[in-house]
Design an enzyme around this catalytic site. Structure first.
Site, PDB file in Angstrom:
ATOM      1  N   SER A 148       0.843  -1.196   0.000  1.00 24.75           N
ATOM      2  CA  SER A 148       0.000   0.000   0.000  1.00 24.75           C
ATOM      3  C   SER A 148       0.875   1.242   0.000  1.00 24.75           C
ATOM      4  O   SER A 148       1.986   1.233   0.548  1.00 24.75           O
ATOM      5  CB  SER A 148      -0.897   0.032   1.242  1.00 24.75           C
ATOM      6  OG  SER A 148      -1.606   1.258   1.320  1.00 24.75           O
ATOM      7  N   TYR A 162      -1.930  -0.021  10.136  1.00 30.03           N
ATOM      8  CA  TYR A 162      -2.004  -0.381   8.713  1.00 30.03           C
ATOM      9  C   TYR A 162      -0.748   0.017   7.945  1.00 30.03           C
ATOM     10  O   TYR A 162      -0.112  -0.817   7.284  1.00 30.03           O
ATOM     11  CB  TYR A 162      -3.245   0.251   8.080  1.00 30.03           C
ATOM     12  CG  TYR A 162      -3.469  -0.180   6.649  1.00 30.03           C
ATOM     13  CD1 TYR A 162      -3.961  -1.453   6.366  1.00 30.03           C
ATOM     14  CD2 TYR A 162      -3.194   0.670   5.584  1.00 30.03           C
ATOM     15  CE1 TYR A 162      -4.166  -1.867   5.051  1.00 30.03           C
ATOM     16  CE2 TYR A 162      -3.397   0.269   4.270  1.00 30.03           C
ATOM     17  CZ  TYR A 162      -3.881  -0.999   4.017  1.00 30.03           C
ATOM     18  OH  TYR A 162      -4.071  -1.397   2.717  1.00 30.03           O
TER      19      TYR A 162
END
Length: 256
Positions: A148, A162
């Site tokens: 990501s 995250y």
């Protein structure tokens, strides 16, 4: 399809393949001619998605809970009972957890790290025998990990585990790429920005939030399904045969 990008005769596994980016990639690999297995914790949803995707090519469902090492081992055993080699492994299954800094729970941190990092390591570890059988000097097996841009930037949106989990996945991927290249296994990372998914639907369904989010993206839009599919096909095909250890943002310039 140009032969450079054909995946005819190749077999792929996409974890978390029932929705979002996983489904986009599974669809793309099918369009390129691969036989695709998708797995997810929800066996019924997995079977339904596999049936839907079968209109594009040969697609099979495998129920798998990757929340533990045992789950990854069970997935590998189920796959080994059905195939002799695995040409393409896409580690897409992942999760997030958002909460204010003062109340961010350790349980949330542990859940995100387990699924986004540990489970990827376990899947690669357990599936190595099938990947080794598939790889050759001319046509290496491919591992494509879904990272990501959150692992490249500090734009965290209170999802404190995250971004660090994806940064850890990026580094793990580089380490494995160096170790496995001699075994004819390439390891690369796709680092998406905004794409439609269950994880981002709370933004997509709120026009004000969507406008604010898009303002941070230099291209002023979210990614499209075919763009994600095309990048995965490139990494899995002859176009990606000489690539390993790369972290590839696909984010409309957000990481800039």
């Amino acid at each position: 399809m140009h032969p450079y990008f054909s995946l005819a005769g190749r077999t792929a596994l996409v974890t978390g393949g029932t929705r979002g980016i996983g489904r986009m990639i599974a669809r793309g690999l099918l369009d390129a001619g691969a036989r695709v297995f998708i797995c997810a914790r929800d066996g019924e949803a997995c079977a339904t998605t596999a049936a839907e995707l079968s209109s594009y090519g040969e697609c099979h469902a495998l129920a798998a809970n990757l929340a533990s090492e045992e789950g990854a081992r069970a997935l590998a055993e189920a796959l080994q009972a059905r195939i002799e080699r695995l040409d393409i492994l896409v580690n897409n299954a992942g999760t997030t957890w958002g909460a204010p800094l003062e109340s961010y729970p350790a349980a949330g941190w542990e859940k995100v790290m387990q699924l986004n990092v540990t489970a990827v390591f376990s899947c690669i570890q357990q599936l190595l025998p099938l990947l080794r059988k598939a790889g050759s000097a001319d046509n290496p097996a491919r591992v494509i990990n879904i990272g990501s841009v959150a692992g490249l930037s500090a734009f965290g949106e209170q999802a404190y585990a995250y971004g660090p989990s994806k940064a850890a996945l990026h580094q793990l991927s580089r380490m494995l790429a160096r170790e496995l290249v001699g075994q004819h296994i390439n390891v690369n990372v796709i680092a998406p920005g905004r794409f439609p998914s269950r994880m981002t639907r709370h933004i997509a369904n709120d026009p004000e939030a969507l406008a604010g989010d898009t303002a941070h993206i230099p291209m002023k839009r979210w990614g499209r399904e075919e763009e994600m599919s095309a990048l995965a096909i490139a990494l899995a095909s002859s176009a990606g045969a000489y690539m390993t250890g790369n972290i590839i943002p696909i984010d409309g310039g957000f990481h800039l």
